[in-house]
Design a protein around this motif. Structure first.
Motif, PDB file in Angstrom:
ATOM      1  N   PRO A  96      29.486  33.109  25.014  1.00 48.79           N
ATOM      2  CA  PRO A  96      29.573  34.028  26.150  1.00 48.79           C
ATOM      3  C   PRO A  96      28.584  33.723  27.263  1.00 48.79           C
ATOM      4  N   VAL A  97      27.358  33.326  26.902  1.00 55.88           N
ATOM      5  CA  VAL A  97      26.363  33.032  27.936  1.00 55.88           C
ATOM      6  C   VAL A  97      26.796  31.814  28.754  1.00 55.88           C
ATOM      7  N   THR A  98      27.216  30.750  28.070  1.00 55.80           N
ATOM      8  CA  THR A  98      27.620  29.533  28.777  1.00 55.80           C
ATOM      9  C   THR A  98      28.806  29.799  29.687  1.00 55.80           C
ATOM     10  N   ILE A  99      29.845  30.421  29.148  1.00 56.56           N
ATOM     11  CA  ILE A  99      31.056  30.653  29.942  1.00 56.56           C
ATOM     12  C   ILE A  99      30.782  31.643  31.067  1.00 56.56           C
ATOM     13  N   ALA A 100      29.965  32.665  30.805  1.00 52.10           N
ATOM     14  CA  ALA A 100      29.648  33.631  31.850  1.00 52.10           C
ATOM     15  C   ALA A 100      28.916  32.970  33.014  1.00 52.10           C
ATOM     16  N   VAL A 101      27.956  32.108  32.701  1.00 52.89           N
ATOM     17  CA  VAL A 101      27.213  31.419  33.755  1.00 52.89           C
ATOM     18  C   VAL A 101      28.130  30.501  34.559  1.00 52.89           C
ATOM     19  N   LEU A 102      28.961  29.720  33.852  1.00 51.35           N
ATOM     20  CA  LEU A 102      29.855  28.800  34.548  1.00 51.35           C
ATOM     21  C   LEU A 102      30.869  29.541  35.402  1.00 51.35           C
ATOM     22  N   LEU A 103      31.437  30.620  34.867  1.00 50.97           N
ATOM     23  CA  LEU A 103      32.402  31.396  35.642  1.00 50.97           C
ATOM     24  C   LEU A 103      31.741  32.047  36.846  1.00 50.97           C
ATOM     25  N   ALA A 104      30.510  32.536  36.686  1.00 52.99           N
ATOM     26  CA  ALA A 104      29.814  33.155  37.813  1.00 52.99           C
ATOM     27  C   ALA A 104      29.550  32.144  38.920  1.00 52.99           C
ATOM     28  N   VAL A 105      29.115  30.940  38.538  1.00 52.41           N
ATOM     29  CA  VAL A 105      28.863  29.892  39.536  1.00 52.41           C
ATOM     30  C   VAL A 105      30.156  29.486  40.229  1.00 52.41           C
ATOM     31  N   ALA A 106      31.220  29.274  39.428  1.00 50.85           N
ATOM     32  CA  ALA A 106      32.501  28.866  40.009  1.00 50.85           C
ATOM     33  C   ALA A 106      33.071  29.962  40.908  1.00 50.85           C
ATOM     34  N   ALA A 107      32.960  31.224  40.473  1.00 50.80           N
ATOM     35  CA  ALA A 107      33.482  32.324  41.285  1.00 50.80           C
ATOM     36  C   ALA A 107      32.708  32.457  42.591  1.00 50.80           C
ATOM     37  N   LEU A 133      38.433  23.118  28.176  1.00 51.22           N
ATOM     38  CA  LEU A 133      39.874  23.401  28.211  1.00 51.22           C
ATOM     39  C   LEU A 133      40.161  24.689  28.982  1.00 51.22           C
ATOM     40  N   VAL A 134      39.344  25.713  28.739  1.00 50.70           N
ATOM     41  CA  VAL A 134      39.519  26.979  29.467  1.00 50.70           C
ATOM     42  C   VAL A 134      39.244  26.780  30.951  1.00 50.70           C
ATOM     43  N   GLY A 135      38.201  26.024  31.279  1.00 49.77           N
ATOM     44  CA  GLY A 135      37.859  25.797  32.676  1.00 49.77           C
ATOM     45  C   GLY A 135      38.947  25.057  33.437  1.00 49.77           C
ATOM     46  N   VAL A 136      39.523  24.039  32.805  1.00 48.22           N
ATOM     47  CA  VAL A 136      40.604  23.299  33.461  1.00 48.22           C
ATOM     48  C   VAL A 136      41.820  24.200  33.662  1.00 48.22           C
ATOM     49  N   SER A 137      42.146  25.013  32.675  1.00 46.13           N
ATOM     50  CA  SER A 137      43.278  25.941  32.799  1.00 46.13           C
ATOM     51  C   SER A 137      43.049  26.922  33.945  1.00 46.13           C
ATOM     52  N   CYS A 138      41.847  27.478  34.026  1.00 44.89           N
ATOM     53  CA  CYS A 138      41.537  28.403  35.125  1.00 44.89           C
ATOM     54  C   CYS A 138      41.568  27.692  36.475  1.00 44.89           C
ATOM     55  N   GLY A 139      41.054  26.462  36.520  1.00 46.00           N
ATOM     56  CA  GLY A 139      41.047  25.718  37.776  1.00 46.00           C
ATOM     57  C   GLY A 139      42.441  25.427  38.293  1.00 46.00           C
ATOM     58  N   LEU A 140      43.361  25.120  37.387  1.00 44.06           N
ATOM     59  CA  LEU A 140      44.736  24.856  37.811  1.00 44.06           C
ATOM     60  C   LEU A 140      45.411  26.118  38.339  1.00 44.06           C
ATOM     61  N   VAL A 141      45.092  27.268  37.753  1.00 44.04           N
ATOM     62  CA  VAL A 141      45.702  28.519  38.201  1.00 44.04           C
ATOM     63  C   VAL A 141      45.125  28.974  39.536  1.00 44.04           C
ATOM     64  N   ILE A 142      43.832  28.784  39.730  1.00 46.90           N
ATOM     65  CA  ILE A 142      43.196  29.256  40.962  1.00 46.90           C
ATOM     66  C   ILE A 142      43.665  28.470  42.172  1.00 46.90           C
ATOM     67  N   ILE A 143      44.273  27.301  41.954  1.00 46.27           N
ATOM     68  CA  ILE A 143      44.805  26.523  43.077  1.00 46.27           C
ATOM     69  C   ILE A 143      45.817  27.345  43.860  1.00 46.27           C
ATOM     70  N   GLY A 144      46.634  28.106  43.151  1.00 48.01           N
ATOM     71  CA  GLY A 144      47.640  28.934  43.801  1.00 48.01           C
ATOM     72  C   GLY A 144      47.106  30.270  44.281  1.00 48.01           C
ATOM     73  N   LYS A 145      45.790  30.428  44.313  1.00 50.38           N
ATOM     74  CA  LYS A 145      45.145  31.663  44.767  1.00 50.38           C
ATOM     75  C   LYS A 145      45.584  32.869  43.936  1.00 50.38           C
ATOM     76  N   HIS A 146      45.741  32.629  42.640  1.00 48.90           N
ATOM     77  CA  HIS A 146      46.124  33.698  41.722  1.00 48.90           C
ATOM     78  C   HIS A 146      44.868  34.175  41.010  1.00 48.90           C
ATOM     79  N   LEU A 147      44.145  35.083  41.653  1.00 47.55           N
ATOM     80  CA  LEU A 147      42.847  35.505  41.140  1.00 47.55           C
ATOM     81  C   LEU A 147      42.976  36.292  39.843  1.00 47.55           C
ATOM     82  N   SER A 148      43.917  37.240  39.791  1.00 46.45           N
ATOM     83  CA  SER A 148      44.066  38.032  38.577  1.00 46.45           C
ATOM     84  C   SER A 148      44.511  37.166  37.407  1.00 46.45           C
ATOM     85  N   GLY A 149      45.413  36.205  37.664  1.00 44.59           N
ATOM     86  CA  GLY A 149      45.836  35.295  36.596  1.00 44.59           C
ATOM     87  C   GLY A 149      44.688  34.456  36.076  1.00 44.59           C
ATOM     88  N   THR A 150      43.815  34.010  36.984  1.00 46.79           N
ATOM     89  CA  THR A 150      42.645  33.231  36.567  1.00 46.79           C
ATOM     90  C   THR A 150      41.715  34.066  35.699  1.00 46.79           C
TER      91      THR A 150
END
Length: 441
Positions: free
Chosen positions: A251-262, A209-226
């Motif tokens: 934290p480990v799972t989300i940190a790894v996924l966010l690092a890969v996505a970023a 759920l968090v990943g989908v929310s971040c993905g929708l926000v990053i579409i608009g190139k809103h890095l700080s919002g993401t």
């Protein structure tokens, strides 16, 4: 014969090691079981001595929010009139619009305060409705969104000179949706028998759920919002995870996924790569950050006075939004900055107090997520204004903008609604009743 004997000895060693591992795991499980049972007994004993009562809303929270809102409106007036004049508009153009947003925001606060979210239908309808609306608007931004530089984050309302920023709505939508998830799935989160099912219900699904929310926000190139949405989601998952689940999974799972996505986003999108390099490169253009630091430093101990800021004149291009704390520091000095930070921390303390006394998991997580949202934006804005970080984060109650202010005031209303239900000890209630009968109260 020698080889057979050696093989038998090796097999005995492996069997012995496996048996020791099994024994260690059983001892670990037994210790955890004892600890969980002890916690359950303590919680049951606490519940027997506590009564949930309905009282008035948290008045200190409301008073602090209104003070911050008034101070923010005054600061927007001071910080925005040079920009308005420079653009050929009335000096009170931005202040007048902010005043309108304040009135609408107070209406949104009363809506969040008075709408009975406690009903089962409303508890499902409101989170899903807010999140779906925000997601739909974020998708629409790709096709009909307004651009400012490289970013495309706003939607123009037809026939009205007002825009909305869907990423602001997504922040409260994510909070309420995660709270609803924890409320619906609490039995599966706590009763999962295997490590895989614990990981699935406590980390994977809410993380999705968090990943989908971040993905929708990053579409608009809103890095700080993401980043803000990701941090809020991480803290909420850490709060809602069941005590039987290993705390470091989330934290480990989300940190790894966010690092890969970023990393993928920075490599594939030139705009993101430019912004990322600008944060760490000493050769990047840091004009705005330098001017912000000049504003903070030139305020001295007591500031230059209300309306006397100098950096807002063509030096800080976003003085009324991303650098409004710097303007406050310049006009009110170190003493004013400390006082404002104290007000913000008092607001956060009342918010977390409301969360700790909420009547059910949904209310607790909603209040916790809302307060964390405020905390992340307050700290993030002040860090940006006092360092060389090159990004934009609005300051709650202060920064100019309708979408953010309306969402924040709605969140304040939700906190007030949740605060109307409190926990009181039976002894305290009995003492209050005796005092009332004796005419002492």
């Amino acid at each position: 014969m020698v080889r057979s004997s050696d093989r038998a000895i090796e097999e005995d060693k492996q069997e012995s090691r496996a048996q020791r591992k099994i024994e260690r795991y059983e001892r670990y499980s037994d210790r955890n079981l004892v600890r969980w049972k002890k916690q359950e007994r303590e919680e049951n004993a606490w519940q027997r001595g506590i009564v949930r009562v309905k009282s008035g809303a948290d008045r200190p929270l409301l008073i602090i929010a209104m003070i911050l809102l008034a101070l923010g409106t005054i600061t927007v007036l001071s910080a925005s009139y040079p920009l308005a004049v420079r653009k050929g508009r009335d000096a009170l153009y931005y202040a007048g619009r902010q005043g309108l947003f304040v009135l609408l925001g107070i209406g949104m606060m009363f809506a969040g305060w008075k709408i009975p979210y406690e009903h089962r239908v409303m508890r499902r309808l409101i989170p899903i409705g807010v999140w779906v609306f925000a997601a739909g608007c974020l998708v629409a931004v790709c096709f009909i969104g307004l651009s400012e530089g490289e970013a495309q984050r706003w939607i123009q309302i037809p026939h009205v000179p007002v825009t909305i920023q869907p990423s602001e709505i997504m922040k409260v939508g994510e909070v309420m949706l995660l709270a609803m998830y924890a409320d619906l799935m609490k039995k599966r989160m706590s009763n999962a028998s295997s490590l895989g099912s614990q990981y699935l219900y406590n980390v994977v699904l809410p993380g999705l759920l968090v990943g989908v929310s971040c993905g929708l926000v990053i579409i608009g190139k809103h890095l700080s919002g993401t980043m803000i949405i990701g941090i809020i989601g991480l803290f909420m998952i850490l709060t809602m995870v069941d005590r039987k689940c290993r705390w470091w999974w989330a934290p480990v799972t989300i940190a790894v996924l966010l690092a890969v996505a970023a990393a993928a986003y920075i490599v594939l999108v030139p705009y993101a790569r430019t912004r990322f390099i600008g944060i760490f490169s000493p050769d990047s253009d840091r004009w705005q950050s330098q001017q912000s630091l000049y504003a903070v430093g030139s305020g001295g101990l007591f500031g230059l006075g209300v309306g006397q800021s100098r950096q807002k004149y063509s030096y800080l291009g976003a003085a009324h939004t991303d650098f409004i704390f710097a303007i406050w520091c310049e006009e009110f000095g170190f003493v004013g900055a400390v006082a404002l930070i104290g007000l913000f921390f008092a607001f956060l303390w009342r918010g977390y107090r409301v969360a700790s006394r909420a009547k059910d998991p949904f209310s607790m997580l909603t209040a916790y997520g809302i307060t964390t949202h405020f905390a992340v934006q307050i700290i993030g804005h002040m860090v940006v204004d006092t360092t060389f970080m090159n990004t934009g984060i609005s300051l709650p109650f202060f920064s100019y903008g309708g979408s953010s202010l309306l969402v924040q005031m709605y969140e304040v209303g939700l906190l007030l609604r949740i605060s109307q239900h409190d926990y009181r000890s039976r002894a305290e209630l009995e003492e209050a009743e005796l005092r009332r009968r004796a005419g002492l109260d």
